[in-house]
Design a protein around this motif. Structure first.
Motif, PDB file in Angstrom:
ATOM      1  N   ALA A 219      54.282  48.387  52.828  1.00 25.97           N
ATOM      2  CA  ALA A 219      53.377  48.081  53.542  1.00 25.97           C
ATOM      3  C   ALA A 219      52.443  47.097  52.974  1.00 25.97           C
ATOM      4  O   ALA A 219      51.902  46.165  53.248  1.00 25.97           O
ATOM      5  CB  ALA A 219      52.520  49.221  54.144  1.00 25.97           C
ATOM      6  N   LEU A 220      52.138  47.468  51.498  1.00 27.30           N
ATOM      7  CA  LEU A 220      51.493  46.648  50.796  1.00 27.30           C
ATOM      8  C   LEU A 220      51.844  45.316  50.501  1.00 27.30           C
ATOM      9  O   LEU A 220      51.125  44.201  50.636  1.00 27.30           O
ATOM     10  CB  LEU A 220      50.951  47.087  49.388  1.00 27.30           C
ATOM     11  N   ARG A 221      53.272  45.173  50.399  1.00 28.30           N
ATOM     12  CA  ARG A 221      53.804  43.991  50.470  1.00 28.30           C
ATOM     13  C   ARG A 221      53.481  42.937  51.532  1.00 28.30           C
ATOM     14  O   ARG A 221      53.462  42.107  51.825  1.00 28.30           O
ATOM     15  CB  ARG A 221      55.132  44.002  50.238  1.00 28.30           C
ATOM     16  N   TRP A 222      53.729  43.641  52.932  1.00 27.56           N
ATOM     17  CA  TRP A 222      53.147  43.065  53.765  1.00 27.56           C
ATOM     18  C   TRP A 222      51.930  42.493  54.055  1.00 27.56           C
ATOM     19  O   TRP A 222      51.348  41.456  54.373  1.00 27.56           O
ATOM     20  CB  TRP A 222      53.559  43.580  55.081  1.00 27.56           C
ATOM     21  N   VAL A 223      50.861  43.478  53.490  1.00 30.48           N
ATOM     22  CA  VAL A 223      49.652  42.946  53.439  1.00 30.48           C
ATOM     23  C   VAL A 223      49.236  41.857  52.359  1.00 30.48           C
ATOM     24  O   VAL A 223      48.815  40.680  52.680  1.00 30.48           O
ATOM     25  CB  VAL A 223      48.722  44.176  52.650  1.00 30.48           C
ATOM     26  N   LEU A 227      47.761  38.480  53.661  1.00 31.70           N
ATOM     27  CA  LEU A 227      46.131  38.034  53.123  1.00 31.70           C
ATOM     28  C   LEU A 227      46.334  37.267  51.644  1.00 31.70           C
ATOM     29  O   LEU A 227      45.324  36.612  51.556  1.00 31.70           O
ATOM     30  CB  LEU A 227      45.664  39.170  52.861  1.00 31.70           C
ATOM     31  N   ASP A 228      47.520  37.376  51.039  1.00 33.38           N
ATOM     32  CA  ASP A 228      47.684  36.517  49.618  1.00 33.38           C
ATOM     33  C   ASP A 228      46.515  37.169  48.542  1.00 33.38           C
ATOM     34  O   ASP A 228      45.862  36.168  48.053  1.00 33.38           O
ATOM     35  CB  ASP A 228      47.528  35.208  49.913  1.00 33.38           C
ATOM     36  N   PRO A 229      46.016  38.187  48.495  1.00 36.08           N
ATOM     37  CA  PRO A 229      45.060  38.642  47.534  1.00 36.08           C
ATOM     38  C   PRO A 229      45.417  38.414  46.012  1.00 36.08           C
ATOM     39  O   PRO A 229      46.599  38.274  45.626  1.00 36.08           O
ATOM     40  CB  PRO A 229      44.836  40.135  47.788  1.00 36.08           C
ATOM     41  N   ASP A 230      44.269  38.314  45.320  1.00 36.82           N
ATOM     42  CA  ASP A 230      44.491  37.883  43.694  1.00 36.82           C
ATOM     43  C   ASP A 230      44.973  39.392  43.205  1.00 36.82           C
ATOM     44  O   ASP A 230      45.532  39.259  42.122  1.00 36.82           O
ATOM     45  CB  ASP A 230      43.047  37.586  43.106  1.00 36.82           C
ATOM     46  N   VAL A 231      44.447  40.605  43.839  1.00 33.48           N
ATOM     47  CA  VAL A 231      44.840  41.903  43.332  1.00 33.48           C
ATOM     48  C   VAL A 231      44.565  42.744  44.238  1.00 33.48           C
ATOM     49  O   VAL A 231      44.186  42.619  45.293  1.00 33.48           O
ATOM     50  CB  VAL A 231      43.806  42.323  42.066  1.00 33.48           C
ATOM     51  N   VAL A 232      45.657  43.887  44.150  1.00 30.45           N
ATOM     52  CA  VAL A 232      45.786  45.074  45.074  1.00 30.45           C
ATOM     53  C   VAL A 232      45.294  46.299  44.179  1.00 30.45           C
ATOM     54  O   VAL A 232      45.495  46.441  42.946  1.00 30.45           O
ATOM     55  CB  VAL A 232      46.845  45.318  45.577  1.00 30.45           C
ATOM     56  N   VAL A 233      44.033  47.019  44.407  1.00 28.28           N
ATOM     57  CA  VAL A 233      43.721  48.026  43.762  1.00 28.28           C
ATOM     58  C   VAL A 233      43.983  49.431  44.442  1.00 28.28           C
ATOM     59  O   VAL A 233      43.660  49.593  45.747  1.00 28.28           O
ATOM     60  CB  VAL A 233      42.115  47.968  43.594  1.00 28.28           C
ATOM     61  N   LEU A 234      44.479  50.599  43.729  1.00 25.51           N
ATOM     62  CA  LEU A 234      44.708  51.873  44.111  1.00 25.51           C
ATOM     63  C   LEU A 234      43.418  52.760  43.982  1.00 25.51           C
ATOM     64  O   LEU A 234      43.176  52.928  42.975  1.00 25.51           O
ATOM     65  CB  LEU A 234      45.880  52.294  43.768  1.00 25.51           C
ATOM     66  N   GLY A 235      42.774  53.085  44.888  1.00 26.71           N
ATOM     67  CA  GLY A 235      41.697  54.228  44.936  1.00 26.71           C
ATOM     68  C   GLY A 235      42.249  55.464  45.675  1.00 26.71           C
ATOM     69  O   GLY A 235      43.056  55.499  45.967  1.00 26.71           O
ATOM     70  N   ALA A 254      57.164  46.731  41.048  1.00 27.06           N
ATOM     71  CA  ALA A 254      57.585  46.057  39.961  1.00 27.06           C
ATOM     72  C   ALA A 254      58.862  45.521  40.321  1.00 27.06           C
ATOM     73  O   ALA A 254      59.206  44.249  39.699  1.00 27.06           O
ATOM     74  CB  ALA A 254      57.738  46.971  38.995  1.00 27.06           C
ATOM     75  N   ASP A 255      59.800  45.846  41.316  1.00 31.57           N
ATOM     76  CA  ASP A 255      61.229  45.236  41.602  1.00 31.57           C
ATOM     77  C   ASP A 255      60.830  44.107  42.535  1.00 31.57           C
ATOM     78  O   ASP A 255      61.844  43.243  42.622  1.00 31.57           O
ATOM     79  CB  ASP A 255      61.771  46.354  42.289  1.00 31.57           C
ATOM     80  N   ALA A 256      59.561  43.810  43.174  1.00 26.19           N
ATOM     81  CA  ALA A 256      59.295  42.725  44.008  1.00 26.19           C
ATOM     82  C   ALA A 256      59.048  41.418  43.245  1.00 26.19           C
ATOM     83  O   ALA A 256      57.845  41.562  42.396  1.00 26.19           O
ATOM     84  CB  ALA A 256      58.543  42.958  45.493  1.00 26.19           C
ATOM     85  N   PRO A 257      59.169  40.364  43.570  1.00 24.74           N
ATOM     86  CA  PRO A 257      58.871  39.322  42.644  1.00 24.74           C
ATOM     87  C   PRO A 257      57.564  38.743  43.333  1.00 24.74           C
ATOM     88  O   PRO A 257      57.355  39.032  44.392  1.00 24.74           O
ATOM     89  CB  PRO A 257      60.318  37.901  43.021  1.00 24.74           C
ATOM     90  N   GLU A 258      56.950  38.004  42.385  1.00 21.36           N
ATOM     91  CA  GLU A 258      55.809  37.362  42.825  1.00 21.36           C
ATOM     92  C   GLU A 258      54.702  38.047  43.148  1.00 21.36           C
ATOM     93  O   GLU A 258      53.810  37.638  44.279  1.00 21.36           O
ATOM     94  CB  GLU A 258      55.867  36.030  43.521  1.00 21.36           C
TER      95      GLU A 258
END
Length: 285
Positions: A219-223, A227-235, A254-258
């Protein structure tokens, strides 16, 4: 200036006073649950808020409340987790009418904290995830959380899941507990029981936990694609702790590129509490 912060969550309610030296008098209580209703009538949240304000020796001019619901311009517009009664902004109107009360969604409060003092500071575009009893996300752009037209730009958990109606029902803490109970026939109350069982080698718990982590990663890969964010943060409680579901998420990431960096909220599970205080006017040093 001393303010009070309150974080009303599905598993626990946390409050503290925030002054020049930071948070003091932190109190944590379990969120009561009766017949599937969490904190009926908001009795526990109201009681803790009244206590924190009443015990302040130098007075409290403002209160910030983070709640795990949809919020639009300070008005709570859903009752999906907390069985609240009376708008939270009015919880002190009878006992402390002079106190200003600010209300915001818990995930946006978490993002506010990370923008002010953590992983989203000086980031042009970031995405903050609150992964705990529930599951939600918040886009941050130019140093501010994005609320959306109706205050509902947080619905990460409403995305589809491999099984069940939503990602939240599949990968949140409540979803983990429900899925494990259904598959094992053993009732559990909280996700930590499932994750402890997975860590001990329970094959059903392991499958439930790892599948949840992988589903959230997808799901986060689709995000990221959208949206092309600079960073994704887990809280949130699950997002800031080590367990098999988080390990599966990070492995899939880690297995997904870029992909952008996947970071842990620097304020830990109290990010929403701190953000509520910041929303009410407290400024961390």
């Amino acid at each position: 200036m001393t303010v009070v912060g309150l974080d009303v969550g599905g598993t626990k309610i946390v409050g503290a006073r925030f002054g020049p030296e930071g948070p003091v008098g932190r109190i944590e209580v379990p969120t009561p649950c009766a017949d599937g209703r969490r904190d009926p009538g908001s009795a526990a949240a109201r009681g803790l808020l009244q206590r924190l304000v009443g015990e302040a020796t130098d007075g409290v001019p403002a209160v910030g409340i983070a709640i795990c619901e949809y919020v639009r311009d300070g008005t709570v517009t859903s009752r999906e987790v907390i069985d609240w009664e009376g708008q939270p902004r009015d919880w002190l109107s009878g006992s402390h009418p002079a106190v200003r009360v600010w209300v915001e969604s818990d995930v946006r409060c978490g993002a506010i904290t990370e923008i002010a003092r953590g992983t989203l500071r000086d980031k042009g575009v970031g995405y903050y995830v609150s992964w705990g009893t529930g599951l939600s996300g918040c886009l941050a752009v130019g140093g501010a959380p994005v609320a959306g037209r109706r205050g509902r730009a947080i619905a990460l958990g409403e995305l589809p899941a491999p099984e069940g109606p939503t990602l939240e029902s599949y990968a949140s803490g409540a979803g983990l507990a429900r899925r494990y109970a259904a598959r094992s026939g053993r009732p559990v109350r909280e996700a930590r029981e499932v994750l402890a069982a997975a860590s001990s080698g329970d094959p059903v718990a392991t499958e439930v936990a790892t599948s949840a982590g992988r589903a959230l990663a997808e799901a986060l890969r689709w995000v990221v694609r959208l949206l092309d964010p600079d960073v994704v943060v887990l809280g949130g409680g699950l997002g800031t702790s080590d367990h098999p579901a988080a390990a599966a998420l990070r492995e899939a990431w880690a297995d997904a590129p870029e992909q952008p960096p996947l970071l842990t909220a620097s304020s830990g599970p109290d990010a929403s509490l701190v953000g509520a205080a910041i929303h009410a006017g407290w400024r961390p040093s």
